[in-house]
Every structure is written in C-alpha cells, then in structure tokens.
Design a protein around this motif. Sequence first.
Motif, PDB file in Angstrom:
ATOM      1  N   ARG A   1       0.822  -1.210   0.000  1.00  0.00           N
ATOM      2  CA  ARG A   1       0.000   0.000   0.000  1.00  0.00           C
ATOM      3  C   ARG A   1       0.857   1.261   0.000  1.00  0.00           C
ATOM      4  O   ARG A   1       0.639   2.182  -0.810  1.00  0.00           O
ATOM      5  CB  ARG A   1      -0.917   0.007   1.221  1.00  0.00           C
ATOM      6  CG  ARG A   1      -1.704   1.297   1.352  1.00  0.00           C
ATOM      7  CD  ARG A   1      -2.577   1.326   2.582  1.00  0.00           C
ATOM      8  NE  ARG A   1      -3.286   2.600   2.666  1.00  0.00           N
ATOM      9  CZ  ARG A   1      -4.171   2.910   3.618  1.00  0.00           C
ATOM     10  NH1 ARG A   1      -4.460   2.031   4.559  1.00  0.00           N
ATOM     11  NH2 ARG A   1      -4.768   4.087   3.624  1.00  0.00           N
TER      12      ARG A   1
ATOM     13  N   HIS B   1      -8.247   0.211  -2.258  1.00  0.00           N
ATOM     14  CA  HIS B   1      -7.921  -0.899  -1.346  1.00  0.00           C
ATOM     15  C   HIS B   1      -7.770  -2.207  -2.108  1.00  0.00           C
ATOM     16  O   HIS B   1      -6.824  -2.969  -1.884  1.00  0.00           O
ATOM     17  CB  HIS B   1      -9.009  -1.011  -0.280  1.00  0.00           C
ATOM     18  CG  HIS B   1      -8.657  -1.940   0.844  1.00  0.00           C
ATOM     19  ND1 HIS B   1      -9.107  -1.754   2.119  1.00  0.00           N
ATOM     20  CD2 HIS B   1      -7.906  -3.072   0.877  1.00  0.00           C
ATOM     21  CE1 HIS B   1      -8.635  -2.725   2.893  1.00  0.00           C
ATOM     22  NE2 HIS B   1      -7.919  -3.538   2.155  1.00  0.00           N
TER      23      HIS B   1
ATOM     24  N   GLU C   1      -4.214  -4.328  -1.896  1.00  0.00           N
ATOM     25  CA  GLU C   1      -4.349  -5.617  -1.203  1.00  0.00           C
ATOM     26  C   GLU C   1      -4.204  -6.768  -2.191  1.00  0.00           C
ATOM     27  O   GLU C   1      -3.537  -7.773  -1.916  1.00  0.00           O
ATOM     28  CB  GLU C   1      -5.705  -5.693  -0.509  1.00  0.00           C
ATOM     29  CG  GLU C   1      -5.883  -6.911   0.385  1.00  0.00           C
ATOM     30  CD  GLU C   1      -5.496  -6.654   1.832  1.00  0.00           C
ATOM     31  OE1 GLU C   1      -4.531  -7.296   2.294  1.00  0.00           O
ATOM     32  OE2 GLU C   1      -6.153  -5.841   2.501  1.00  0.00           O
TER      33      GLU C   1
ATOM     34  N   TRP D   1     -14.800  -2.049  -2.108  1.00  0.00           N
ATOM     35  CA  TRP D   1     -13.441  -1.994  -1.575  1.00  0.00           C
ATOM     36  C   TRP D   1     -12.593  -0.947  -2.296  1.00  0.00           C
ATOM     37  O   TRP D   1     -11.387  -1.072  -2.397  1.00  0.00           O
ATOM     38  CB  TRP D   1     -12.777  -3.367  -1.673  1.00  0.00           C
ATOM     39  CG  TRP D   1     -13.348  -4.349  -0.706  1.00  0.00           C
ATOM     40  CD1 TRP D   1     -14.162  -5.403  -0.980  1.00  0.00           C
ATOM     41  CD2 TRP D   1     -13.153  -4.346   0.709  1.00  0.00           C
ATOM     42  NE1 TRP D   1     -14.489  -6.065   0.179  1.00  0.00           N
ATOM     43  CE2 TRP D   1     -13.886  -5.432   1.232  1.00  0.00           C
ATOM     44  CE3 TRP D   1     -12.448  -3.522   1.595  1.00  0.00           C
ATOM     45  CZ2 TRP D   1     -13.927  -5.729   2.595  1.00  0.00           C
ATOM     46  CZ3 TRP D   1     -12.484  -3.815   2.944  1.00  0.00           C
ATOM     47  CH2 TRP D   1     -13.214  -4.907   3.424  1.00  0.00           C
TER      48      TRP D   1
ATOM     49  N   GLY E   1      -8.416   4.948   0.495  1.00  0.00           N
ATOM     50  CA  GLY E   1      -6.988   4.890   0.242  1.00  0.00           C
ATOM     51  C   GLY E   1      -6.387   6.140   0.844  1.00  0.00           C
ATOM     52  O   GLY E   1      -6.888   6.685   1.807  1.00  0.00           O
TER      53      GLY E   1
ATOM     54  N   PRO F   1      -7.898   0.564   9.528  1.00  0.00           N
ATOM     55  CA  PRO F   1      -9.276   0.283   9.125  1.00  0.00           C
ATOM     56  C   PRO F   1     -10.021  -0.490  10.195  1.00  0.00           C
ATOM     57  O   PRO F   1      -9.456  -1.326  10.892  1.00  0.00           O
ATOM     58  CB  PRO F   1      -9.085  -0.547   7.845  1.00  0.00           C
ATOM     59  CG  PRO F   1      -7.747  -0.131   7.322  1.00  0.00           C
ATOM     60  CD  PRO F   1      -6.915   0.150   8.542  1.00  0.00           C
TER      61      PRO F   1
ATOM     62  N   ARG G   1     -10.442  -5.706   8.934  1.00  0.00           N
ATOM     63  CA  ARG G   1      -9.659  -6.242   7.836  1.00  0.00           C
ATOM     64  C   ARG G   1     -10.605  -7.027   6.920  1.00  0.00           C
ATOM     65  O   ARG G   1     -11.529  -7.678   7.395  1.00  0.00           O
ATOM     66  CB  ARG G   1      -8.594  -7.178   8.396  1.00  0.00           C
ATOM     67  CG  ARG G   1      -7.612  -7.719   7.367  1.00  0.00           C
ATOM     68  CD  ARG G   1      -6.645  -8.654   8.058  1.00  0.00           C
ATOM     69  NE  ARG G   1      -5.502  -8.972   7.224  1.00  0.00           N
ATOM     70  CZ  ARG G   1      -4.513  -9.744   7.621  1.00  0.00           C
ATOM     71  NH1 ARG G   1      -4.529 -10.271   8.826  1.00  0.00           N
ATOM     72  NH2 ARG G   1      -3.495  -9.999   6.823  1.00  0.00           N
TER      73      ARG G   1
END
Length: 312
Positions: free
Chosen positions: A108, A142, A146, A184, A188, A197, A200
């Motif tokens: 990230r 995200h 991820e 999702w 960011g 967050p 998870r």
Amino acid sequence: APGSRPVTFTSLTSTSGRFLIVGPDRRENLDMADWLEDAAEKLQKTLGIKLTGGDRHGIQVTLRRQAGDSGGRLPISQYCEAGVVRQEFTIPNVRQLDLEELLGVVCRLMLDRHVLGMAMEADGENRAAMTHERMPRYGVPHWLWEGASQNVSPVLKVRNSPVVLDRFRRGLGPETIGAFLERWRGPGGAGAAPQSPAARPAEEDRAVMGLFVGWILSLPDRAARLESLLKRTANGTGISPEWLATALLDNGSLAALDESWERWVYRQRRVVSQLGVTTSRAVDNLKLDMLLYAGDSGIPTEGAPFARLEWR
C-alpha cells in the motif's frame, strides 16, 4: 521498572533508501530491512513496473516489543510536511508479526508513494502545492494494493485460488465484480493520524482481490494497463468499475468484465495444485514457509533477533 535500563533505539536505512528502520536491536533492524527490500523487489517484479524509490525521506518503520501484542493491524501514517510526503508505520511486537498484514502495508505505501509522486510531477501540481488535505484524493484503491500484495507471495496465491473457486461452487458469488470493487474502493490515501481500518477484509474477500489483480496481471501488456490505473489515480479522477471495464477490455462493459474475470477464475482449476488444502492449513504453511527460528540453520539461540523472515 526501577533499576531497568532505558531502551535505546538505533536506526538504519535500507540499501535502496526506500526504508528507514528504527528499533532497539540493530540485528532486528538489519533483518527487517533485508525483508522489506526483498518484498519491494518482488512487488515490482510481480507488477512488471518500477515504482518510485527511496529518497532522503524513506518509509519509516519502527520496531517495538510491546508485551501482550499478538500481532494484527498495523496502523499507518501518511502526511505532507513542507511539500514532502512522509510515510510511517509501527510494528508493535516484532516477535509476533502477521506477515500477510505486513506485506499488505508495504504494498500500500509503495503504491501510494508512486501515485503521489506522479501527481506532484503533473502539470499544475508540485511539491509545494501538495497539502495534507489533498492527499486522500490520490489514494490507491484498497482492492488494488491488497490484491497486489496477495500476488507477491506464492503461498498466498496457492491459498486464494481454491478459496474463490469454492466460493463460486457454493453459489456465494451473486455480487458482481464491479460491485465488489466499488465496495473496496477506499479509503486509500492518507491522514495525519495513524490509520487502522475498522475491519480487515475477510479471507475470502482478500482472496477475491488477489485473483482479480492476478487476472489483470495475466492480460497482455500488463505493465501498461497497471500504469494506466495508477495514472488515473494520480490525476485524482479515481477508478470506477465502468472505467476499469473500458481500460482492461478495450471498450468493454461491466457485463463483459464479469464474464471475462469469472471465466479466468474457472480456468484456475487446471493450475491449482493444492485444491483440497484447507484455508487454515494454507495460512499456517505461509507462516512456516517464511520463518526460521532461533536455533535453526545456524541461527544462535542466545541473543537472537526476532524470528528471521525469509522468502521461499
């Protein structure tokens, strides 16, 4: 405690300058710097693109040994100070570390850093104009960071394919991939306070993200396609499912995006070698595959740093 010696922190910069490691044990710092550099190189190799590297303000990683912390979410901090992007996160207990979480945080921050660099180089945007309030606009979705992290580790890739295939077989895929990506999409970007967050993503959701990014990586000209996604983020427009379908499928529709992605997922049945492996076992294998303990492979038991992190 009375009579206890104060903890002295030392710091070192990783070989590329991407990371500044701060911690009480120099050997731990060195081990972590090596692991982070390896993860950074593997991320770039996986994506097929070179990400913005370190400068005099690399990503700061603070290592601690907080008793009672069993691992989990790693709060991050990203902010802009005098036109300079600062990125930091703390590992509360290096001896009980969730490697999947760490890999996600690294991916990230590296992707956010790359996008922020692109934004500041664009016309009308420079370092002096970048403010903290503007930073969230440039956060990588995200699902993208991820999903990228899920493709860096071969063990996670082995886990994810059967998880998603099983989800499809159980008829638990009514949500379109477009709706999933929108769910999702964020947050960011960055905030002045450490970000953690609330929840998870569930393991199945992380697996879907991994396979969706894996599908993108399987397309022709993957590097150019990924760069177009990152440039879209850097210009502040954002990546909508509708735009994504057009970018990935040459003027495709959301229905075509769904169909292409699902067809690719079902083809993974021919390449998954451990379809019957349970999810929990796969996670255990990930940890075992990436750890060497004190006393093994010549690692001393006395004064040994945290369990050394290794890639296989």
